[in-house]
Design an enzyme around this catalytic site. Structure first.
Site, short mmCIF file in Angstrom:
data_model
loop_
_atom_site.label_atom_id
_atom_site.label_comp_id
_atom_site.label_asym_id
_atom_site.label_seq_id
_atom_site.Cartn_x
_atom_site.Cartn_y
_atom_site.Cartn_z
N THR A 83 6.38 0.68 3.45
CA THR A 83 6.99 1.69 2.42
C THR A 83 7.94 0.69 1.63
O THR A 83 7.92 -0.56 1.59
CB THR A 83 7.67 2.88 2.93
OG1 THR A 83 8.18 3.62 1.98
CG2 THR A 83 9.08 2.23 3.60
N LYS A 87 5.00 -2.79 -0.46
CA LYS A 87 3.57 -2.16 -0.67
C LYS A 87 2.89 -3.28 -1.31
O LYS A 87 1.61 -3.40 -1.03
CB LYS A 87 3.44 -0.61 -1.14
CG LYS A 87 4.03 0.24 -0.25
CD LYS A 87 3.69 1.67 -1.01
CE LYS A 87 4.56 2.65 0.05
NZ LYS A 87 4.05 4.05 -0.28
#
Ligand code: ATR
Length: 302
Positions: A83, A87
């Site tokens: 997250t 990413k």
């Protein structure tokens, strides 16, 4: 029991698993990560499927993603979720699947003997959330994405283009951020009419009104006192309105849409669907969705 682990814990099984019955085999990596709800739904699915594994939160500093992957792999991890803000960095340290390459980000990692595989379940998870929440197929809708310049907005916009939606309106405060995105959307969705707008564009209300689905992918609505990201003149009661924010569950945009009588939903369904698809990458043939939904207190229309 540790709420958050760091790269320094990825040194040995003894260090990672002391005091636990199940070995840590899955994780979500981010920075910060203490707030992540992912362990709640993934652990529920692991337990329901009687898989002997723990899902942990790992706070990884920017620049350490590759090292974290190597350490997880040598400790026998099955995979991890990725997250904010990792990413993009994750893409440099894995074999990126075509879908993730197109969406421009990786959020799911699977380790095997030889490789680290990277996938993106955010785009497909959004598509499944729309189908589940509203009973409509995303590819049949004309879509406006507000805050399209951020990571989530770019992935959702690209998913819409890949599905070939007829019209895609991308709106962003910093108009300059939309240039590269529009090129990507045209490449992945040659059939899609793409319109890029800033908030002060006089045609914004008309373009929004010509869409079926309005999606907020900006961070406006997260903080109390935030205004609705769109003025009232951009909404009509026939709109389906989705806010990727789920805390608070009703953002000012959703409150305004509810007031008009629109059908609305928030990002909890997307969180659950992307999680379910990630779980299925790790454990093909499973159906974790009902358990994840229950763990997150989410109730589908069906
Ligand atoms: P990321 O998802 O890449 O981390 P972000 O910084 O969290 O990005 O921002 C997400 C989106 O929210 C962006 O589209 C951002 O607009 P800009 O590209 O113009 O920064 C949008 N956003 C954040 N605050 C905003 C505000 N006050 N008004 C309008 N849009 C805003």
């Amino acid at each position: 029991m540790k709420e958050v682990y760091t790269i320094n814990d990825l040194v040995s099984r003894e260090c990672l698993d002391a005091g636990h019955l199940k070995p840590a085999k899955l994780a979500v990596i981010g920075h910060p990560i203490a707030h992540s709800a992912s362990p709640k739904m993934h652990q529920a699915a692991l337990d329901a499927a009687e898989i002997d594994a723990r899902y942990i939160r790992l706070d990884i500093e920017p620049g350490q993603v590759g090292e974290a992957f190597e350490r997880m792999k040598s400790l026998g991890f099955i995979g991890c979720n990725v997250t904010v803000p990792h990413k993009l960095e994750a893409m440099e340290h894995c074999e990126v699947a075509d879908g993730a390459r197109a969406l421009g980000a990786v959020n799911t990692i699977c380790f095997d003997q030889d490789f680290t595989h990277g996938f993106n379940t955010d785009g497909p998870g959004f598509m499944n959330a729309i189908a589940d929440d509203f009973g409509v197929a995303l590819d049949t809708l004309r879509v406006a994405i507000v805050g399209a310049g951020g990571g989530a907005g770019q992935a959702i916009a690209t998913q819409c283009a890949m599905l070939g939606v007829a019209q895609l309106v991308v709106v962003n405060r910093s108009f300059g951020k939309l240039g590269i995105l529009v090129e990507r959307l045209k490449f992945h969705g040659p059939e899609t009419e793409v319109i890029a707008l800033s908030f002060d564009d006089a045609t914004l209300p008309d373009y929004c009104l010509s869409c079926d689905l309005i999606v907020n992918t900006s961070s406006v609505g997260l903080k109390s006192g935030d205004p609705s990201i769109l003025p009232m003149g951009c909404l009509k009661k026939e709109h389906v309105v989705y806010d990727t924010i789920y805390q608070p569950p009703v953002t000012p945009l959703l409150a305004a849409a509810n007031e008009l009588g629109c059908r609305t939903s928030n990002g909890l369904s997307m969180l659950i669907h992307q999680g379910s698809l990630a779980f299925q990458h790790w454990f093909p043939g499973t159906n974790p969705l009902p358990v994840m939904r229950q763990a997150m207190g989410h109730f589908s229309r069906g």
